[in-house]
Design an enzyme around this catalytic site. Structure first.
Site, PDB file in Angstrom:
ATOM      1  N   TYR A 111       0.836  -1.203   0.000  1.00 23.07           N
ATOM      2  CA  TYR A 111       0.000   0.000   0.000  1.00 23.07           C
ATOM      3  C   TYR A 111       0.873   1.257   0.000  1.00 23.07           C
ATOM      4  CZ  TYR A 111      -4.308   2.637   0.806  1.00 23.07           C
ATOM      5  OH  TYR A 111      -5.386   3.485   0.671  1.00 23.07           O
ATOM      6  N   LYS A 129      -3.515   8.585   3.313  1.00 24.51           N
ATOM      7  CA  LYS A 129      -4.839   8.309   3.867  1.00 24.51           C
ATOM      8  C   LYS A 129      -4.912   8.683   5.351  1.00 24.51           C
ATOM      9  CE  LYS A 129      -7.125   6.568   0.331  1.00 24.51           C
ATOM     10  NZ  LYS A 129      -8.321   7.236  -0.240  1.00 24.51           N
TER      11      LYS A 129
END
Length: 257
Positions: A158, A165
């Site tokens: 990720y 995020k």
């Protein structure tokens, strides 16, 4: 008797539909089912053909191009909202982007340019939308964004999107506090892994899907319709006393370390 989740008459702007399988499309379907008046954006002429089936399916009143990387594009979009509707009741931000080299490499090695662009598209654009939406939400409203649990724990591959995020979730809390006096609520929805076109840019995403299914108590993944159901509730008056949350929709996957 009025349905609990009743969006009839509410005007909603959806930013981030990629195709019929995208999270934003699942939210659009739920909004439409609850009676909302909808508009959506598409990135460019090439992307429009993928968005059109969703806008036609959900009876959206209008669409417009919008690329948050282009100066003035977002401001032009909100000018159109004002001209067409005179106001806005809810907004969904479901966009994210990272340059491939920065996304596939270590966070340690990411470039300043790649980090800045990823933060601008994936996080700061939500702040810009909030600022532009605020004067249109004269009777209050709701702003939604989409996050992922890679914000709070390390998820293989990720990479750069994790810190970005995390920033988006923090921005959600600050927006909620600052906009609360105006009756504007702000939430981040955190779905479990879903096989969308955007997610396909993450290396070995198929492995992440398998791991998520194995961890979930029911052994199955969530679908975009599950995200849409939550989104429809959050923008409705039934959730008018809820704000500033990061809510998982992952079949319980977040319960496991």
């Amino acid at each position: 008797m009025t349905p609990l989740v009743d969006l009839r008459g509410k005007r909603g702007l959806i930013i981030g539909i990629a195709n019929e399988q995208s999270i934003a499309a699942g939210c659009a379907a739920a909004f439409a089912q609850c009676g909302a008046r909808l508009a959506a954006t598409y990135l460019n002429d090439k992307a429009q053909d993928w968005v059109l089936p969703v806008t036609e399916r959900d009876g959206m009143e209008w669409t417009a191009p919008c690329d948050v990387r282009v100066p003035g594009d977002l401001e032009r979009l909100f000018d159109e909202v004002r001209e067409r509707w005179g106001g806005l009741d809810f907004l969904l931000h479901s966009i994210a982007f990272a340059p491939k080299d920065d996304l596939h490499g270590r966070v340690t090695d990411c470039s300043a340019e790649g980090f800045a662009l990823t933060m601008d598209v994936s996080c700061h654009s939500f702040l810009r939308m909030a600022k532009l939406a605020e004067p249109l939400m004269t009777e209050g409203g709701c702003l939604l964004c989409v996050t992922f649990y890679g914000s709070e724990r390390v998820v293989d591959h990720y990479n750069l999107m994790g810190p970005v995020k995390a920033a988006l979730e923090s921005a959600t809390r600050y927006l909620a506090a600052e906009l609360s006096p105006a009756g504007i609520r702000v939430h981040a929805i955190s779905p479990g892994p879903i096989a969308t076109r955007a997610a396909s840019g993450i290396e070995r995403f198929d492995v992440l899907l398998e791991q998520a299914a194995a961890l979930a108590p029911k052994g199955s993944l969530v679908e975009v319709s599950d995200v849409g159901n939550l989104a429809a509730f959050l923008v409705s008056d039934a959730a008018k006393r809820i704000t500033g949350t990061v809510i998982p929709v992952d079949n319980g996957q977040h319960l496991h370390a």
